[in-house]
Design a protein around this motif. Structure first.
Motif: not given
Length: 298
Positions: A105, A108, A127, A132-133, A215, A218-219
């Motif tokens: 996390r 991200v 990142y 992504l977050y 999160k 998404r990763l």
């Protein structure tokens, strides 16, 4: 004579030790904390393995949950509700992989530098730029809006009524999972048993939230897209087609980088059983051939 020599040697060693400067003057602080008999590395033994049998009480559970750990270390969770199932899953994930979860996390969020230092700066920059977050935040906001039956601004033609209950259910599961993770974190803190990586880096994990779950999602999605590999493959393919034509270029590309090759080394041969699944109607007892531990979460 020998006794006198030994005694003199021990006296010299004792004096030398007493005259040594305090460890804090030359030893990194994290090494000092690791050597603490109460809060140091010894506490990590607490989570090194599951007890053969036991009960743990958590206020967040609605009913009893039984967890069976087989000889491969695979947990089987038996719960009477989805809420309790998600809660137990979060607890087990955190108990086995808390540092990995926290690191991911932070990856991200672009916050690795906070704990890893300047070496992680470029990664954080990438990142944060990729965002992504921000995507996870939008996903959470979307779920919350749909659960309330609200129209989506950027997709007004979407009828949220058919999926409203699904959104509510997903939010409830994410919350229950997060509660389970936090229960494990609090348990480890109470027992001074956070994973050793936290002690080495000198920090404690923050509370887990439903947003953190998204999160990680998404990763994972980012990883499954091939990150930049797809772009590299496209450039290779385009170059081959440009040089040899569409038919020959495509054939060369597929010969070198086949995209439909079966992943046979992950397939369990017919007639063989990789794992020994637990029968929910007759779970094994701790210490049996199929089971290392049985725990009840209450």
């Amino acid at each position: 004579m020998k006794k006198s020599i030994v005694g003199l040697a021990l006296t010299v060693i004792l004096i030398a030790v007493l005259l040594m400067p305090l460890p804090s003057l030359y030893m990194p602080s994290y090494l000092i904390s690791l050597s603490d008999p109460l809060t140091g590395v010894w506490g990590s033994v607490y989570t090194a393995r599951y007890p053969a049998q036991g009960r743990v009480v958590f206020p967040g559970l609605k009913d009893k949950v039984v967890v069976v750990i087989d000889n491969y270390g695979v947990p089987y969770v038996f719960a009477k509700s989805e809420h309790d199932l998600a809660y137990a899953l979060g607890y087990l994930h955190a108990r086995d992989r808390l540092f990995q979860m926290d690191l991911q996390r932070r990856l991200v969020d672009g916050r690795l530098s906070e704990v890893l230092g300047e070496a992680a700066y470029e990664t954080d920059l990438f990142y944060r730029t990729a965002g992504l977050y921000r995507g996870a935040q939008k996903s959470l906001k979307l779920l919350q809006s749909v659960a309330k039956g609200e129209k989506i601004d950027y997709y007004p033609q979407l009828d949220v009524a058919p999926i409203r209950d699904d959104a509510k259910r997903l939010l409830e599961l994410l919350s229950a999972y997060s509660e389970g993770v936090n229960a494990a974190i609090e348990e480890m803190k109470r027992n001074n048993a956070l994973p050793i990586e936290f002690k080495l880096l000198g920090y404690a994990p923050e509370e887990w939230t439903p947003l953190d779950c998204l999160k990680i999602g998404r990763l994972v999605a980012w990883g499954l897209t091939g990150t930049f590999v797809d772009l590299e493959l496209y450039l290779i393919y385009s170059g081959l087609v440009a040089k040899y034509g569409n038919e020959v270029g495509t054939q060369l590309f597929l010969e070198v980088l086949p995209i439909d090759r079966p992943i046979d080394h992950f397939i369990v041969p017919e007639g063989e059983q990789f794992l020994h699944p637990v029968d929910p109607t007759d779970p094994p007892v701790a210490g049996s051939l199929k089971c290392n531990a049985v725990a009840e979460l209450l």
